[in-house]
Design a protein around this motif. Structure first.
Motif, PDB file in Angstrom:
ATOM      1  N   ALA A  27       0.845  -1.205   0.000  1.00  0.00           N
ATOM      2  CA  ALA A  27       0.000   0.000   0.000  1.00  0.00           C
ATOM      3  C   ALA A  27       0.880   1.255   0.000  1.00  0.00           C
ATOM      4  N   GLU A  82      -2.330   1.796   6.808  1.00  0.00           N
ATOM      5  CA  GLU A  82      -2.824   1.272   5.526  1.00  0.00           C
ATOM      6  C   GLU A  82      -4.042   2.070   5.053  1.00  0.00           C
ATOM      7  N   ALA A  86      -4.304   4.223   1.656  1.00  0.00           N
ATOM      8  CA  ALA A  86      -5.384   4.081   0.666  1.00  0.00           C
ATOM      9  C   ALA A  86      -5.989   5.445   0.356  1.00  0.00           C
ATOM     10  N   LYS A  89      -3.545   7.386  -1.778  1.00  0.00           N
ATOM     11  CA  LYS A  89      -3.561   6.909  -3.170  1.00  0.00           C
ATOM     12  C   LYS A  89      -4.761   7.482  -3.932  1.00  0.00           C
TER      13      LYS A  89
END
Length: 273
Positions: A27, A82, A86, A89
């Motif tokens: 990730a 994480e 996410a 991203k």
């Protein structure tokens, strides 16, 4: 027996927790790649808000991953990291999309602005001479629009384009009008300086003609010098002769003529001087 079972269960859970608590490197790599993709479209400038959010989420994830090092049970921190990755991203992807569109628009504005820049440079000499005020305004607007383009703010730059175009047109019109006026004045001046023609009448002398044409009889040598091919003796002219009467004499020529006239002495026929 029950105690043994509980202990075994606790150990198993702890073991599971420890074994699953790995940093979310995939990730992390994905989010980092997404951020680089956004940077490729100059997202720092072209999508600053979106990029800042993505970067903030990424840094949060890094902090959580770093914080996890201080604990035995790291799962909670890695999970939070994480989730932040996410988010980073997703926001980086949004930043890339916005930056891509805005950069494309910014590039179009930059091309048009460059064309204006060449036109502005081309008229600089004439504009400074004939239209300095509006040219200064034009340069200021252009510089401001260029700054917006450098900051990837195409909408702000476009808002100035119409003003730049109008000022450019005003400058060109002012230059054309000023040059036309210059040509007109030059033609008028040239015409004014053209010699006039005078036909000698009975009873005329260069003295009298000078008085008529120059309002100063002492300037007669100007007529004589301009018509030496037809005037053999300044004291002897004939009716019907046509003389050029200069209007483009200089101050020095005028002074020389008056000085000559005053120092020549009495009129005499055929002295040839």
């Amino acid at each position: 027996m029950k105690r043994v079972i509980k202990f075994t269960l606790a150990v198993s859970v702890a073991a599971v927790m420890v074994s699953c608590a790995k940093p979310p490197m995939k990730a992390y790599d994905d989010a980092q790649a997404a951020l680089k993709g956004a940077q490729g479209y100059n997202a720092e400038k072209c999508a600053p808000a979106e990029y800042a959010e993505a970067n903030k989420a990424f840094k949060n994830a890094e902090e959580k991953m770093e914080e996890a090092k201080n604990y035995t049970f790291k799962g909670k921190y890695y999970d939070e990291a994480e989730a932040s990755l996410a988010e980073a991203k997703a926001k980086a992807a949004e930043a890339e999309k916005v930056a891509k569109e805005r950069k494309a628009e910014n590039d179009k504005v930059a091309v048009k602005l460059e064309e204006y820049g060449k036109e502005i440079d081309a008229i600089q000499g004439d504009a400074v001479k004939y239209s300095s005020v509006t040219y200064t305004q034009l340069k200021e607007k252009y510089a401001k629009a260029k700054a917006y383009v450098d900051e990837c703010k195409p909408e702000e730059a476009k808002a100035l384009m119409a003003e730049i175009e109008a000022l450019l047109r005003q400058n060109k019109e002012a230059i054309s009008a000023a040059k036309a006026e210059e040509v007109k004045k030059a033609m008028e001046e040239a015409k004014k300086n053209e010699p006039t023609m005078y036909t000698v009448a009975k009873g005329d002398s260069l003295w009298k003609i000078s008085d008529k044409k120059y309002m100063n009889p002492f300037m007669w040598p100007l007529i004589y010098w301009a018509n030496k091919d037809t005037i053999k003796d300044p004291d002897l002219i004939f009716p019907g002769q046509i003389f050029k009467v200069r209007n483009d004499y200089t101050g020095t020529e005028k002074d020389d003529a008056i000085k000559f006239s005053k120092n020549r002495g009495p009129w005499s026929l055929f002295d040839g001087k």
